[in-house]
Design a protein around this motif. Structure first.
Motif, PDB file in Angstrom:
ATOM      1  N   GLY A  72       0.813  -1.207   0.000  1.00  0.00           N
ATOM      2  CA  GLY A  72       0.000   0.000   0.000  1.00  0.00           C
ATOM      3  C   GLY A  72       0.848   1.259   0.000  1.00  0.00           C
ATOM      4  N   LEU A  73       0.794   2.022  -1.096  1.00  0.00           N
ATOM      5  CA  LEU A  73       1.557   3.272  -1.180  1.00  0.00           C
ATOM      6  C   LEU A  73       0.855   4.404  -0.460  1.00  0.00           C
ATOM      7  N   GLY A  74      -0.482   4.485  -0.616  1.00  0.00           N
ATOM      8  CA  GLY A  74      -1.201   5.606  -0.030  1.00  0.00           C
ATOM      9  C   GLY A  74      -0.631   6.922  -0.528  1.00  0.00           C
ATOM     10  N   LEU A  75      -0.393   7.846   0.379  1.00  0.00           N
ATOM     11  CA  LEU A  75       0.231   9.123   0.035  1.00  0.00           C
ATOM     12  C   LEU A  75       1.717   9.137   0.402  1.00  0.00           C
ATOM     13  N   GLY A  76       2.261   7.957   0.682  1.00  0.00           N
ATOM     14  CA  GLY A  76       3.704   7.801   0.794  1.00  0.00           C
ATOM     15  C   GLY A  76       4.303   7.987   2.165  1.00  0.00           C
ATOM     16  N   PHE A  77       3.506   8.236   3.189  1.00  0.00           N
ATOM     17  CA  PHE A  77       4.093   8.557   4.496  1.00  0.00           C
ATOM     18  C   PHE A  77       4.680   7.337   5.205  1.00  0.00           C
ATOM     19  N   THR A  78       4.085   6.167   5.012  1.00  0.00           N
ATOM     20  CA  THR A  78       4.671   4.958   5.595  1.00  0.00           C
ATOM     21  C   THR A  78       5.993   4.632   4.911  1.00  0.00           C
ATOM     22  N   ALA A  79       5.996   4.642   3.589  1.00  0.00           N
ATOM     23  CA  ALA A  79       7.241   4.368   2.858  1.00  0.00           C
ATOM     24  C   ALA A  79       8.306   5.404   3.193  1.00  0.00           C
ATOM     25  N   GLY A  80       7.904   6.662   3.331  1.00  0.00           N
ATOM     26  CA  GLY A  80       8.870   7.706   3.668  1.00  0.00           C
ATOM     27  C   GLY A  80       9.531   7.478   5.004  1.00  0.00           C
ATOM     28  N   ARG A  81       8.758   7.024   5.989  1.00  0.00           N
ATOM     29  CA  ARG A  81       9.340   6.740   7.309  1.00  0.00           C
ATOM     30  C   ARG A  81      10.262   5.535   7.253  1.00  0.00           C
ATOM     31  N   VAL A  82       9.927   4.541   6.444  1.00  0.00           N
ATOM     32  CA  VAL A  82      10.821   3.390   6.283  1.00  0.00           C
ATOM     33  C   VAL A  82      12.148   3.841   5.672  1.00  0.00           C
ATOM     34  N   LEU A  83      12.074   4.676   4.657  1.00  0.00           N
ATOM     35  CA  LEU A  83      13.285   5.152   3.997  1.00  0.00           C
ATOM     36  C   LEU A  83      14.122   6.063   4.890  1.00  0.00           C
ATOM     37  N   ALA A  84      13.506   6.655   5.898  1.00  0.00           N
ATOM     38  CA  ALA A  84      14.251   7.506   6.832  1.00  0.00           C
ATOM     39  C   ALA A  84      15.158   6.694   7.745  1.00  0.00           C
ATOM     40  N   ASP A  85      14.955   5.379   7.795  1.00  0.00           N
ATOM     41  CA  ASP A  85      15.784   4.493   8.614  1.00  0.00           C
ATOM     42  C   ASP A  85      17.035   4.124   7.822  1.00  0.00           C
ATOM     43  N   THR A  86      18.191   4.519   8.308  1.00  0.00           N
ATOM     44  CA  THR A  86      19.431   4.320   7.564  1.00  0.00           C
ATOM     45  C   THR A  86      19.840   2.856   7.455  1.00  0.00           C
ATOM     46  N   ARG A  87      19.229   1.989   8.241  1.00  0.00           N
ATOM     47  CA  ARG A  87      19.535   0.558   8.134  1.00  0.00           C
ATOM     48  C   ARG A  87      18.920  -0.054   6.884  1.00  0.00           C
ATOM     49  N   VAL A  88      17.883   0.569   6.372  1.00  0.00           N
ATOM     50  CA  VAL A  88      17.132   0.011   5.246  1.00  0.00           C
ATOM     51  C   VAL A  88      17.904   0.211   3.949  1.00  0.00           C
ATOM     52  N   GLU A  89      18.060  -0.882   3.205  1.00  0.00           N
ATOM     53  CA  GLU A  89      18.795  -0.832   1.947  1.00  0.00           C
ATOM     54  C   GLU A  89      17.883  -0.910   0.724  1.00  0.00           C
ATOM     55  N   ARG A  90      16.762  -1.609   0.861  1.00  0.00           N
ATOM     56  CA  ARG A  90      15.831  -1.770  -0.259  1.00  0.00           C
ATOM     57  C   ARG A  90      14.400  -1.765   0.271  1.00  0.00           C
ATOM     58  N   VAL A  91      13.541  -1.008  -0.431  1.00  0.00           N
ATOM     59  CA  VAL A  91      12.123  -0.952  -0.085  1.00  0.00           C
ATOM     60  C   VAL A  91      11.312  -1.240  -1.342  1.00  0.00           C
ATOM     61  N   LEU A  92      10.477  -2.256  -1.260  1.00  0.00           N
ATOM     62  CA  LEU A  92       9.555  -2.576  -2.338  1.00  0.00           C
ATOM     63  C   LEU A  92       8.152  -2.183  -1.898  1.00  0.00           C
ATOM     64  N   VAL A  93       7.537  -1.245  -2.631  1.00  0.00           N
ATOM     65  CA  VAL A  93       6.174  -0.828  -2.339  1.00  0.00           C
ATOM     66  C   VAL A  93       5.256  -1.430  -3.400  1.00  0.00           C
ATOM     67  N   VAL A  94       4.209  -2.105  -2.946  1.00  0.00           N
ATOM     68  CA  VAL A  94       3.227  -2.716  -3.843  1.00  0.00           C
ATOM     69  C   VAL A  94       1.941  -1.907  -3.774  1.00  0.00           C
TER      70      VAL A  94
END
Length: 230
Positions: A72-94
């Motif tokens: 769920g992309l929605g308006l992007g706020f969940t994905a944005g918070r995930v990307l704000a975590d420097t440990r995260v290397e790859r994010v797949l949004v469906v």
């Protein structure tokens, strides 16, 4: 006009599942973008606390969340918070709605282009049921926010997201110690029971947040894959 608020339709798309509408609300404060599906309010750019808290709470459960799926992309706020975590290397949004991805990409949603420019982010236009069924990679965190919970479905077919067969498939895709987290606006004991039928470690977490100084509670249903014995 809704009271003293002016409402203008910004974009609309008709799909086989119904209509997806982006509206702008204008009042004395900043303009607010609002997403509706089949006439039902989904989210807006004013009250984003639960979308952000969802990602933050889920990320805290995984020591090394390098690979993350967001349903769920929605308006992007969940994905944005995930990307704000420097440990995260790859994010797949469906995201099932192609129009919504397009509005994020072309700037109809103003913060969309900057979000999508992150090289760690990949968006696929697909049903989460199909994407999980066909996945060939494994993940450290699968984060699902495709409805307001199983009691408030955006589309009837989404009921399968909360069934044992789909939950089991998610478990197959988790790395050792990985986490499946599902957002809900209300307590859902049947979802917890279904997760416990699949995972040895599953729990309900209630999270209190303030939205415009108004206390609200959302629920995170969390299941953890077994850690490797080696």
């Amino acid at each position: 006009m809704d009271g003293d608020v002016a409402v203008v339709e910004v974009a609309r798309a008709e799909t086989e599942r119904g209509e997806v509408v982006l509206r702008r609300r204008t009042s004395e404060g900043p303009d607010v973008l609002e997403l509706r599906v089949n006439g039902v309010f989904v989210m807006d750019t004013l009250e984003t606390g639960t979308e952000i808290a969802l990602a933050a709470a889920a990320l805290d459960l995984v020591p090394d969340p390098r690979d993350v799926v967001v349903g769920g992309l929605g308006l992007g706020f969940t994905a944005g918070r995930v990307l704000a975590d420097t440990r995260v290397e790859r994010v797949l949004v469906v995201e099932i709605e192609e129009s919504l991805v397009g509005w994020m990409r072309n700037g109809t949603v103003p913060h969309g282009p900057a979000l999508l420019a992150d090289r760690r982010l990949k968006i696929i236009n697909a049903d989460i049921l199909m994407a999980i069924a066909e996945a060939r990679s494994t993940y450290d965190l699968i984060l699902l926010d495709v409805d307001n919970g199983p009691g408030y479905l955006v589309h009837d077919d989404n009921a399968r997201v909360y069934e044992q067969s789909f939950l089991s498939r998610c478990g197959d895709l988790l790395n050792p110690g990985g986490v499946l987290a599902i957002w809900s606006a209300s307590a859902e004991p049947e979802l917890l029971a279904a997760m416990r039928a699949v995972f040895a470690d599953a729990e309900e977490q209630a999270h209190d947040v303030l939205l415009q100084d108004r206390p609200e509670t959302f629920y995170l249903y969390v299941a953890r894959a077994a850690t490797s014995p080696f």
